[in-house]
Design an enzyme around this catalytic site. Structure first.
Site, PDB file in Angstrom:
ATOM      1  N   ALA A  78     -10.743  -7.662   7.480  1.00 33.04           N
ATOM      2  CA  ALA A  78      -9.260  -7.681   7.973  1.00 33.04           C
ATOM      3  C   ALA A  78      -9.558  -7.279   9.322  1.00 33.04           C
ATOM      4  CB  ALA A  78      -8.177  -6.699   7.238  1.00 33.04           C
ATOM      5  N   ASP A 132      -0.692   4.242   1.316  1.00 34.51           N
ATOM      6  CA  ASP A 132      -1.568   4.965   1.880  1.00 34.51           C
ATOM      7  C   ASP A 132      -0.470   5.198   3.280  1.00 34.51           C
ATOM      8  OD1 ASP A 132      -3.866   2.632   2.359  1.00 34.51           O
ATOM      9  OD2 ASP A 132      -2.116   3.437   3.593  1.00 34.51           O
ATOM     10  N   ASN A 181       0.927  -1.211  -0.202  1.00 36.66           N
ATOM     11  CA  ASN A 181       0.245  -0.515  -0.503  1.00 36.66           C
ATOM     12  C   ASN A 181       0.990   1.472   0.056  1.00 36.66           C
ATOM     13  OD1 ASN A 181      -2.008  -1.581   0.208  1.00 36.66           O
ATOM     14  ND2 ASN A 181      -2.375  -1.801   2.204  1.00 36.66           N
ATOM     15  N   GLU A 205     -11.779 -12.720   1.257  1.00 29.94           N
ATOM     16  CA  GLU A 205     -12.111 -14.081  -0.011  1.00 29.94           C
ATOM     17  C   GLU A 205     -11.101 -15.187   0.085  1.00 29.94           C
ATOM     18  OE1 GLU A 205     -14.142 -12.242  -2.447  1.00 29.94           O
ATOM     19  OE2 GLU A 205     -12.934 -11.982  -3.613  1.00 29.94           O
ATOM     20  N   HIS A 258       5.999  -0.755  -2.765  1.00 26.56           N
ATOM     21  CA  HIS A 258       5.264   0.367  -4.106  1.00 26.56           C
ATOM     22  C   HIS A 258       5.478   1.947  -3.630  1.00 26.56           C
ATOM     23  CE1 HIS A 258       3.157  -3.949  -5.352  1.00 26.56           C
ATOM     24  NE2 HIS A 258       4.258  -3.808  -4.716  1.00 26.56           N
TER      25      HIS A 258
HETATM   26  N1  APR Z   1     -10.744  -7.336   3.948  1.00 24.19           N
HETATM   27  C1  APR Z   1      -9.888  -8.216   4.460  1.00 24.19           C
HETATM   28  N2  APR Z   1      -9.398  -8.012   2.839  1.00 24.19           N
HETATM   29  C2  APR Z   1     -10.248  -7.955   1.873  1.00 24.19           C
HETATM   30  C3  APR Z   1     -11.426  -6.501   2.552  1.00 24.19           C
HETATM   31  C4  APR Z   1     -11.172  -6.633   4.278  1.00 24.19           C
HETATM   32  N3  APR Z   1     -12.307  -5.274   4.605  1.00 24.19           N
HETATM   33  N4  APR Z   1     -11.919  -5.853   1.903  1.00 24.19           N
HETATM   34  C5  APR Z   1     -11.300  -6.698   0.113  1.00 24.19           C
HETATM   35  N5  APR Z   1      -9.852  -6.998   0.922  1.00 24.19           N
HETATM   36  C6  APR Z   1      -8.946  -7.538   0.120  1.00 24.19           C
HETATM   37  C7  APR Z   1     -10.481  -8.579  -1.123  1.00 24.19           C
HETATM   38  O1  APR Z   1     -10.290  -9.518  -1.512  1.00 24.19           O
HETATM   39  C8  APR Z   1      -8.806  -9.206  -2.348  1.00 24.19           C
HETATM   40  O2  APR Z   1      -8.187  -9.732  -1.876  1.00 24.19           O
HETATM   41  O3  APR Z   1      -8.152  -7.155  -0.266  1.00 24.19           O
HETATM   42  C9  APR Z   1      -7.498  -7.277  -1.804  1.00 24.19           C
HETATM   43  C10 APR Z   1      -7.487  -6.449  -2.146  1.00 24.19           C
HETATM   44  O4  APR Z   1      -6.645  -6.913  -3.355  1.00 24.19           O
HETATM   45  P1  APR Z   1      -6.514  -6.063  -4.722  1.00 24.19           P
HETATM   46  O5  APR Z   1      -7.255  -4.701  -5.298  1.00 24.19           O
HETATM   47  O6  APR Z   1      -5.462  -6.653  -6.004  1.00 24.19           O
HETATM   48  O7  APR Z   1      -5.010  -5.553  -4.260  1.00 24.19           O
HETATM   49  P2  APR Z   1      -3.668  -5.747  -4.169  1.00 24.19           P
HETATM   50  O8  APR Z   1      -3.806  -6.853  -3.825  1.00 24.19           O
HETATM   51  O9  APR Z   1      -2.870  -4.894  -2.635  1.00 24.19           O
HETATM   52  O10 APR Z   1      -3.105  -5.240  -5.627  1.00 24.19           O
HETATM   53  C11 APR Z   1      -1.398  -5.241  -5.099  1.00 24.19           C
HETATM   54  O11 APR Z   1      -1.566  -4.386  -7.346  1.00 24.19           O
HETATM   55  O12 APR Z   1      -2.064  -3.019  -8.690  1.00 24.19           O
HETATM   56  C12 APR Z   1      -1.292  -2.914  -7.510  1.00 24.19           C
HETATM   57  O13 APR Z   1       0.292  -1.987  -6.871  1.00 24.19           O
HETATM   58  C13 APR Z   1      -0.440  -2.436  -6.457  1.00 24.19           C
HETATM   59  O14 APR Z   1      -0.032  -2.939  -4.196  1.00 24.19           O
HETATM   60  C14 APR Z   1      -0.784  -3.434  -5.581  1.00 24.19           C
HETATM   61  C15 APR Z   1      -1.017  -4.349  -6.053  1.00 24.19           C
END
Ligand code: APR
Length: 234
Positions: free
Chosen positions: A220, A94, A92, A204, A109
């Protein structure tokens, strides 16, 4: 809960979702609103810098309207109370882990709250908007870019991350879809290096769920505090 010395944590966008920060691949996520090639690649920045500055200026401005959630603060409590090492690697950009109280976050990142000069390579804490006309505070060239790792660029801290993964007794992956490497391969690095316990906490099953010894699926902000209580023996 067994005794773990070095706990290594990887987080993704899901850890900030309950704070109101958009994830990337969920319904309505950032990659539904923008094309990755337009806002998260060097080529996109070259082609249309104004679009890219605006994309990150908007996400940076949003930070002022959101707060850390229970998952962020629970990880900070783990760092404060665990009598061993806790390493936090986040995908992340943020600043919610820091604002939740964790110190020494490894942002592989990059960070929304930093600007990097393409002329002198200096990196600056930056909370407001900036663009191609904003002078670098160090060299005054108008060559600032978001201090974000775009697709095709090398993530930060990879040497320190490799050391941590090789030394982990417990590896916890929280809120990531397991779609983007090298982060998606960290659990395999941990498993190849030793007998660490591996846990996925995600809303999931992620793409890599089968690689984890244990999976806990749900929000989470609920599951992470519960898991931290178990680790600390509360
Ligand atoms: N609690 C737990 N998990 C959650 C929640 C929640 N409240 N809400 C969503 N999720 C999960 C979703 O099920 C999903 O598997 O978080 C995950 C988010 O996945 P992505 O949107 O793909 O984000 P991320 O895995 O961080 O992406 C990785 O991709 O685009 C690049 O640089 C960007 O750092 C990012 C990287």
């Amino acid at each position: 809960m067994a005794k773990f010395d070095h706990i290594v944590i990887l987080t993704g966008a899901g850890v900030s979702a309950e704070s109101g920060v958009a994830t990337f691949r969920d319904a309505g996520g950032l990659w539904e609103q923008h094309r990755i090639e337009d806002v998260a690649t060097p080529e996109g920045f070259q082609r249309n810098p104004a679009l890219v500055y605006d994309f990150y200026n908007q996400r940076r401005a949003k930070l002022g309207t959101v707060e850390p959630n229970g998952a962020h603060t629970a990880l900070a409590r783990l760092q404060a109370e665990h009598n061993g090492r806790v390493t936090l690697i986040t995908q992340n950009v943020d600043n919610l882990h820091e604002r939740g109280g964790f110190s020494g976050v490894m942002h592989m990142h990059g960070e929304l709250t930093k600007a990097r000069c393409m002329a002198c390579a200096s990196v600056h804490q930056w909370m407001d908007a900036f663009d191609g006309a904003t002078p670098c505070p160090t060299c005054t060239h108008t060559a600032l870019r978001p201090h974000i790792v775009w697709f095709g660029e090398m993530p930060f801290h990879m040497d320190m991350i490799a050391d941590a993964l090789g030394d982990a007794d417990l590896f916890i992956s929280i809120g990531t879809s397991g779609n983007v490497y090298p982060a998606a391969g960290f659990v395999q690095e941990v498993r190849a290096r030793g007998a660490a316990h591996t846990v996925e906490i995600n809303l999931e099953p992620s793409a890599g769920a089968s690689l984890f010894a244990e999976c806990r699926h749900g929000p989470a902000a609920t599951l992470v505090p519960d898991f931290v209580d178990e680790i600390l023996g509360d």
